[in-house]
Design a protein around this motif. Structure first.
Motif, short mmCIF file in Angstrom:
data_model
loop_
_atom_site.label_atom_id
_atom_site.label_comp_id
_atom_site.label_asym_id
_atom_site.label_seq_id
_atom_site.Cartn_x
_atom_site.Cartn_y
_atom_site.Cartn_z
N PHE A 108 73.33 119.63 -19.55
CA PHE A 108 71.96 119.16 -19.66
C PHE A 108 71.80 118.14 -20.78
O PHE A 108 71.12 117.14 -20.64
N ILE A 109 72.44 118.40 -21.93
CA ILE A 109 72.34 117.49 -23.06
C ILE A 109 73.06 116.18 -22.76
O ILE A 109 72.57 115.10 -23.08
N ASP A 110 74.21 116.26 -22.11
CA ASP A 110 74.98 115.05 -21.79
C ASP A 110 74.30 114.19 -20.73
O ASP A 110 74.26 112.97 -20.83
N ILE A 111 73.74 114.83 -19.72
CA ILE A 111 73.17 114.09 -18.59
C ILE A 111 71.73 113.65 -18.85
O ILE A 111 71.32 112.58 -18.44
N ASP A 116 61.98 110.75 -13.85
CA ASP A 116 62.16 109.43 -13.24
C ASP A 116 63.60 109.16 -12.81
O ASP A 116 63.91 108.07 -12.35
N THR A 117 64.49 110.13 -12.96
CA THR A 117 65.89 109.96 -12.57
C THR A 117 65.98 109.73 -11.07
O THR A 117 65.41 110.48 -10.28
N ILE A 123 73.31 111.71 -8.84
CA ILE A 123 74.59 111.97 -8.18
C ILE A 123 75.73 111.40 -9.02
O ILE A 123 76.74 112.07 -9.26
N GLU A 124 75.58 110.16 -9.47
CA GLU A 124 76.63 109.52 -10.26
C GLU A 124 76.92 110.30 -11.55
O GLU A 124 78.08 110.57 -11.88
N LYS A 125 75.88 110.68 -12.28
CA LYS A 125 76.07 111.41 -13.54
C LYS A 125 76.74 112.77 -13.32
O LYS A 125 77.65 113.14 -14.05
N LEU A 126 76.29 113.50 -12.31
CA LEU A 126 76.85 114.83 -12.07
C LEU A 126 78.28 114.75 -11.53
O LEU A 126 79.13 115.55 -11.93
N MET A 127 78.55 113.81 -10.64
CA MET A 127 79.90 113.67 -10.12
C MET A 127 80.87 113.30 -11.25
O MET A 127 81.98 113.84 -11.32
N THR A 128 80.44 112.42 -12.13
CA THR A 128 81.27 112.04 -13.28
C THR A 128 81.47 113.23 -14.20
O THR A 128 82.58 113.50 -14.66
N TRP A 129 80.40 113.97 -14.49
CA TRP A 129 80.49 115.11 -15.40
C TRP A 129 81.47 116.16 -14.88
O TRP A 129 82.22 116.75 -15.64
#
Length: 156
Positions: A108-111, A116-117, A123-129
């Motif tokens: 949560f802190i990283d993403i 407004d996301t 999808i990009e942030k979670l797939m990368t994480w």
């Protein structure tokens, strides 16, 4: 006689004041009231990043399938009690409650999701994480404290 009335009135007044301030009853060791707590309106359910009490949302539910199989499941709900679950089959993790919150907090802190996301950004942030290149099904639902709902579903 005027001095006696004044002295008597003063002593009576002093006794009343001191008696009102004291706590000499049978429950003298018990506090008369609970300590007051300042609660901001948006801290009542979940809080927000502005108040430092939470992430800005009170419910998060994520499911990512790879090759048609459950790969990542993460859920967080802050209602009256905290409920958290984190499963990542690629990393061999199946965590609940406090252990799950450690991983979810990192995510949560990283993403840093906001209301407004966009779907593509989420999808990009979670797939990368999670270190994933592809998925067969992606399902994300986030309920923000202000009532805003992000609900993203994508199948390939």
């Amino acid at each position: 006689m005027g001095k006696i009335v004044k002295v008597t009135a003063f002593l009576l007044f002093a006794a009343l004041v001191l008696g009102a301030c004291g706590n000499l009853g049978k429950n003298a060791d018990k506090p008369n009231r609970e300590d007051a707590t300042l609660v901001h309106e948006n801290e009542k359910e979940g809080g927000s990043l502005d108040t430092g009490n939470a992430y800005g949302f009170n419910k998060f539910d994520l499911d990512i399938d790879v090759d048609g199989k459950d790969t990542v499941e993460a859920s967080y709900e802050m209602d009256r009690n905290l409920e958290a679950e984190y499963k990542n089959k690629l990393a061999g993790l199946d965590l609940k409650e406090d252990e799950a919150m450690v991983k979810l907090d990192e995510m949560f802190i990283d993403i840093m999701f906001t209301k407004d996301t966009s779907q593509e950004e989420a999808i990009e942030k979670l797939m990368t994480w999670f270190g994933l290149d592809t998925y067969t099904e992606f399902d994300l639902e986030v309920h923000f404290d202000d009532g805003t709902l992000l609900d993203f579903e994508d199948k390939k």
